[in-house]
Design a protein around this motif. Sequence first.
Motif, short mmCIF file in Angstrom:
data_model
loop_
_atom_site.label_atom_id
_atom_site.label_comp_id
_atom_site.label_asym_id
_atom_site.label_seq_id
_atom_site.Cartn_x
_atom_site.Cartn_y
_atom_site.Cartn_z
N LEU A 171 10.16 7.57 2.96
CA LEU A 171 9.34 6.59 3.59
C LEU A 171 8.03 6.58 3.16
O LEU A 171 7.29 7.61 2.94
N PHE A 172 7.55 5.20 3.12
CA PHE A 172 6.02 5.00 2.84
C PHE A 172 5.53 3.88 3.89
O PHE A 172 6.16 3.15 4.59
N TYR A 173 4.32 4.05 4.01
CA TYR A 173 3.63 3.16 5.13
C TYR A 173 2.06 2.73 4.66
O TYR A 173 1.47 3.44 3.96
N TRP A 174 1.89 1.58 5.27
CA TRP A 174 0.38 1.25 4.95
C TRP A 174 0.09 0.15 6.00
O TRP A 174 0.92 -0.18 6.63
N TYR A 175 -1.17 0.22 6.31
CA TYR A 175 -2.17 -0.72 7.29
C TYR A 175 -3.37 -0.89 6.76
O TYR A 175 -3.94 -0.30 6.01
N GLU A 176 -3.78 -2.11 7.26
CA GLU A 176 -5.11 -2.44 6.66
C GLU A 176 -6.31 -1.33 7.28
O GLU A 176 -6.32 -0.97 8.26
N GLN A 183 3.04 8.16 1.48
CA GLN A 183 4.22 8.66 1.87
C GLN A 183 4.28 9.84 2.99
O GLN A 183 3.31 10.44 3.19
N CYS A 184 5.35 9.69 3.48
CA CYS A 184 5.51 10.64 4.81
C CYS A 184 5.47 12.13 4.32
O CYS A 184 6.00 12.38 3.22
N CYS A 213 8.19 0.93 4.55
CA CYS A 213 9.41 1.07 3.51
C CYS A 213 10.01 2.16 3.62
O CYS A 213 9.33 3.10 3.23
N VAL A 214 11.45 2.34 3.61
CA VAL A 214 12.33 3.33 3.56
C VAL A 214 13.14 2.97 2.27
O VAL A 214 13.95 2.17 2.58
N ASN A 215 13.10 3.61 1.09
CA ASN A 215 13.87 3.70 -0.02
C ASN A 215 14.40 4.62 0.00
O ASN A 215 14.23 5.83 0.56
N GLY A 216 15.67 4.96 -1.05
CA GLY A 216 16.37 5.98 -1.53
C GLY A 216 16.64 6.21 -2.84
O GLY A 216 16.20 5.42 -3.65
N PHE A 228 9.84 -2.93 7.20
CA PHE A 228 9.70 -3.27 8.42
C PHE A 228 8.24 -3.40 8.94
O PHE A 228 7.28 -2.93 8.16
N ILE A 229 7.88 -3.99 9.96
CA ILE A 229 6.62 -4.56 10.35
C ILE A 229 6.38 -4.13 11.88
O ILE A 229 7.51 -4.70 12.45
N PHE A 230 5.66 -3.45 12.40
CA PHE A 230 5.35 -3.10 13.63
C PHE A 230 3.86 -3.39 14.09
O PHE A 230 2.87 -3.24 13.16
#
Length: 387
Positions: A171-176, A183-184, A213-216, A228-230
Amino acid sequence: MAFIHLDIRCLYAILICTAFGSTLSSDAEIKVNPPQDFEIVDPGYLGYLYLQWQPSLSLDNFKECTIEYELKYRNIDSENWKTIVTKNLHYKDGFDLNKGVEAKIHTLLQGQCTNGSAVQSSWSEATYSTSPQGNLETKIRDMDCIYYNWEYLVCSWKLGLGVHFDTNYNLFYWYEGLDHALQCVDYIKGNGKNIGCRFPYLESSDYKDFYICVNGSSKSQLIRPSYFIFQLQDIVKPLPPDYLSIIVKNSEEINLKWSIPIGPIPEKCFIYEIEFTEDDTTLVTTTFENEIYITRTSNKSQQLCFLVRSRVNIYCSDGGIWSEWSDKQCWQGDIWRETLLFFLIPFAFVSLFVLLITCMLLYKQKALLKMVFHTKKELFSHQETLF
C-alpha cells in the motif's frame, strides 16, 4: 416627389447593409487558436494530476483583450464534465486512476478587440490512463478504511481471486502536504500476506483528498493495482459515549444524559442516536446534544432502559461511521418497594413464628410456675398440719 422618397429609402437600406456587412466582416476577421501543448501529467501522487498548456502564438495580436481558458475534464465513464474558467496555464485535481481521464480546453477572448463580444477557439483535447496490467480478478477485494476516533487510520482488504501463492500486496498513500507518496510501514498480516495497514499519525490530513494505491507483486503473474480516494473526516468512527444516566423528573418526563466521547473530535461535531425502551416499547431518535428529554407513555411503566451511539455530523463531514453502542443503562420503577416487600414478607413470617414460639414458651413457663406454686402451697399446708 416620389423619386425623392425612393432615394431616401434606398439610402437607408444602403446604410443598414453597409453597417451589417461591416460587422460581419469585423467578426469574421477575429479568430483565435486553441491553447497548444495541452497535456495531462502524472507526478506520481496516485491520482492527483496536473493539466497544463501553453497559450497559442496568435494571442500576441490580442493584447487589448481579456484572455481566459475554459477547461472541461472528467473520468471517461462519467456522464458529467467538471468545468472551470481560469487565466492560469495549469490546473490540478484528483482523478480515479482505475479509469481513464479525458479533458478539453479552448481559448476565450472578450474585450475591446472583439467589439465587446465573446470569441472562442476550437477545442484542444488530451487523455490519460495508467498502463493496464494483470487480470481484473487479481485486484484486492473489499477495501475498507476506518479513521478511528479521528486519530488513527486502519485499512484492510481481501486478496484477489485466483492469485498465486507467492502474491503479496503493498500500500502507498499520498495527500497534499507530503513531498512524495509513502509506503505503509505497519502491515496487518494474514497467513503471511499483507491484508491491511495501520497508518502512522497523519499530520494536517483533514479535509483533503487522501489517495491510496494498493498494488501487488508475483513472480508468476501480473497484479492489477487498485486506486482509492477518501476524505478522512468522512470515514471517522468515534468512541461510544459512556457514563449514561436516567433521571425520572416526574410521572411523565425523563431526562437521558451521557458523556461526550473522549478524543480530538470537537463537541459540536457529534450526532447521537438513542434507543430508548419503556417496558416492551422501543423508540429510536437522534440529537446533536449529549442529553434528551423523553415523555413516558405510561406512568406505570416499571422499566426504562436506553443505550446510545455517536457519529460525526453533517456540519463536520459528508458522512461518517456510527460508533459501537454504549452499555445499556436502566431504571427500575418502585424498586425500593419491591425490595422492601421481598425482605419484609419473610421477615414477618419469621417474626410471627418466633412470637408464637415465645408465647408458647411463656404459656408453658407460666403453667409450670403455677404448678410449682401450688405444689409449694400444698407442701406448706401439710407441714402446718403436722405441727
